[in-house]
Design a protein around this motif. Structure first.
Motif, PDB file in Angstrom:
ATOM      1  N   LEU A  76      -1.820  12.171  -1.397  1.00  0.00           N
ATOM      2  CA  LEU A  76      -2.216  11.881  -2.609  1.00  0.00           C
ATOM      3  C   LEU A  76      -3.315  12.877  -3.309  1.00  0.00           C
ATOM      4  CD1 LEU A  76      -1.547   9.940  -4.987  1.00  0.00           C
ATOM      5  CD2 LEU A  76      -4.071   8.257  -3.899  1.00  0.00           C
ATOM      6  N   SER A  87       7.548   7.682  -3.938  1.00  0.00           N
ATOM      7  CA  SER A  87       6.086   6.759  -4.531  1.00  0.00           C
ATOM      8  C   SER A  87       7.359   6.383  -5.721  1.00  0.00           C
ATOM      9  CB  SER A  87       5.041   7.807  -4.826  1.00  0.00           C
ATOM     10  OG  SER A  87       3.916   7.299  -5.840  1.00  0.00           O
ATOM     11  N   ALA A 102       1.595   0.719  -5.421  1.00  0.00           N
ATOM     12  CA  ALA A 102       0.274   1.182  -4.622  1.00  0.00           C
ATOM     13  C   ALA A 102      -0.035   0.245  -3.794  1.00  0.00           C
ATOM     14  CB  ALA A 102      -1.111   0.243  -5.888  1.00  0.00           C
ATOM     15  N   ALA A 123      -2.234  -1.455  -0.055  1.00  0.00           N
ATOM     16  CA  ALA A 123      -3.599  -1.727   0.430  1.00  0.00           C
ATOM     17  C   ALA A 123      -3.424  -1.029   1.602  1.00  0.00           C
ATOM     18  CB  ALA A 123      -3.957  -2.969   0.552  1.00  0.00           C
ATOM     19  N   LEU A 136      -5.748   3.883  -0.371  1.00  0.00           N
ATOM     20  CA  LEU A 136      -6.494   3.545  -1.318  1.00  0.00           C
ATOM     21  C   LEU A 136      -7.768   2.442  -1.732  1.00  0.00           C
ATOM     22  CD1 LEU A 136      -4.799   1.814  -4.385  1.00  0.00           C
ATOM     23  CD2 LEU A 136      -4.698   0.007  -2.826  1.00  0.00           C
ATOM     24  N   GLU A 189     -10.904   0.803  -2.373  1.00  0.00           N
ATOM     25  CA  GLU A 189     -11.013  -0.722  -2.671  1.00  0.00           C
ATOM     26  C   GLU A 189     -11.892  -0.906  -3.613  1.00  0.00           C
ATOM     27  OE1 GLU A 189     -11.276  -4.459  -0.650  1.00  0.00           O
ATOM     28  OE2 GLU A 189     -10.980  -2.876   0.466  1.00  0.00           O
ATOM     29  N   SER A 246     -10.405   0.504  -6.782  1.00  0.00           N
ATOM     30  CA  SER A 246      -9.334   0.351  -7.645  1.00  0.00           C
ATOM     31  C   SER A 246      -8.316  -0.930  -7.708  1.00  0.00           C
ATOM     32  CB  SER A 246      -8.030   1.825  -6.845  1.00  0.00           C
ATOM     33  OG  SER A 246      -9.540   2.543  -7.108  1.00  0.00           O
ATOM     34  N   ILE A 247      -8.594  -1.497  -6.303  1.00  0.00           N
ATOM     35  CA  ILE A 247      -7.437  -3.039  -6.520  1.00  0.00           C
ATOM     36  C   ILE A 247      -7.834  -4.139  -7.222  1.00  0.00           C
ATOM     37  CG2 ILE A 247      -7.379  -4.724  -4.822  1.00  0.00           C
ATOM     38  CD1 ILE A 247      -7.944  -3.173  -2.373  1.00  0.00           C
ATOM     39  N   ILE A 278      -5.854  -1.992 -10.284  1.00  0.00           N
ATOM     40  CA  ILE A 278      -4.061  -1.971  -9.713  1.00  0.00           C
ATOM     41  C   ILE A 278      -3.487  -3.634  -9.629  1.00  0.00           C
ATOM     42  CG2 ILE A 278      -2.590  -1.544  -7.560  1.00  0.00           C
ATOM     43  CD1 ILE A 278      -4.364   0.981  -7.261  1.00  0.00           C
ATOM     44  N   PRO A 320      -2.308  -5.348  -4.682  1.00  0.00           N
ATOM     45  CA  PRO A 320      -1.063  -4.116  -4.576  1.00  0.00           C
ATOM     46  C   PRO A 320       0.118  -4.918  -2.876  1.00  0.00           C
ATOM     47  CG  PRO A 320      -3.183  -4.211  -4.169  1.00  0.00           C
ATOM     48  CD  PRO A 320      -3.397  -5.496  -5.121  1.00  0.00           C
ATOM     49  N   ASP A 359       7.334  -2.598  -5.582  1.00  0.00           N
ATOM     50  CA  ASP A 359       5.531  -1.615  -5.855  1.00  0.00           C
ATOM     51  C   ASP A 359       5.914  -3.404  -7.306  1.00  0.00           C
ATOM     52  OD1 ASP A 359       7.721  -2.106  -8.348  1.00  0.00           O
ATOM     53  OD2 ASP A 359       6.510  -0.210  -9.392  1.00  0.00           O
TER      54      ASP A 359
END
Length: 244
Positions: A90, A138, A183, A185, A189, A191, A193-194, A197, A206, A235
């Protein structure tokens, strides 16, 4: 040749790739698990069935590395029936701040790694039983996100390559299909950002790595025997949003 179906999985040290390894073992496969993170990979597979798992350090952007791991699959199991091209990195950067070196690195891992893998594995795959390739890209390969120009470019390239491979390799009896996760988990990724997202995703969270692995398992199986060139978006409905 062993009677057990065998798959090679890249990016197998953690996250989606490790979940795929576990799922394929549950499905009865033998697995060649590969990752550039050799120490992490060895730790991850240590508790698993040593008779059915072989771990190999692999930089997917290295043609020599691919020759070595395919040789290991042939020597250990005598066959290859599936390839899961999962390794990826990423990379985030705004377009005008993109570092050409980082852009190229993302492309080498996310796109050229797939090319080298196909070139190395197809000679063994074509002699396998119901051979299949699953490429994980993705949802960024379907819709660009701000601040991900280089990453998106590499994933669009991988998506296009997977489609070309699906067309050409079908003539050899090898099915190629693509999974496009949103996204998930995993350690990739953050934490922090969860919550953000989760607010974008209609299902409100996620994905889980095992959910991606289930789709990969299906695409490798005889249940997907008439799927070639399919692209499965996994997704949680994220791309249905008109604004992200």
């Amino acid at each position: 040749m062993s009677g057990r179906r065998t798959a090679l999985v890249t990016g197998a040290a953690r996250g989606q790739g490790l979940a795929v390894v576990h799922r394929l073992l549950d499905d009865g496969y033998a697995v060649v698990a590969c990752d550039v993170l050799g120490d992490d990979l060895a730790t991850a597979v240590a508790p698993l069935d040593a008779d059915r798992v072989v771990a190999r350090t692999l930089d997917v952007a290295s043609a020599d590395g691919w020759r070595d791991v395919v040789g290991a699959a042939r020597e250990r199991f005598g066959r290859l029936d599936g390839l899961v091209s999962n390794a990826g990195i990423l990379h985030r950067a705004p377009l005008l701040e993109e570092d050409p070196a980082q852009f190229e690195r993302a492309w080498r891992v996310n796109a050229m790694g797939l090319l080298l893998g196909l070139q190395a594995c197809v000679p063994l795959l074509r002699d396998g039983t119901a051979p299949a390739v699953v490429v994980t890209t993705s949802n960024t390969a379907m819709r660009p996100f701000v601040g991900h120009a280089g990453y998106a470019a590499s994933k669009w390239a991988a998506r296009g390559l997977a489609q070309s491979a699906a067309l050409e390799l079908a003539e050899l009896g090898i099915r190629v299909n693509t999974v496009l996760p949103g996204a998930v988990a995993t350690p990739m990724l953050p934490e922090s950002s969860i919550p953000r997202i989760s607010s974008w995703v209609p299902l409100g969270r996620p994905g889980r790595a095992d959910e991606i692995a289930s789709v990969v398992s299906f695409l490798l199986s005889e249940q997907a025997s008439y799927l070639a060139g399919a692209e499965i978006l996994v997704d949680g409905g994220q791309l249905m949003r008109t604004h992200l």
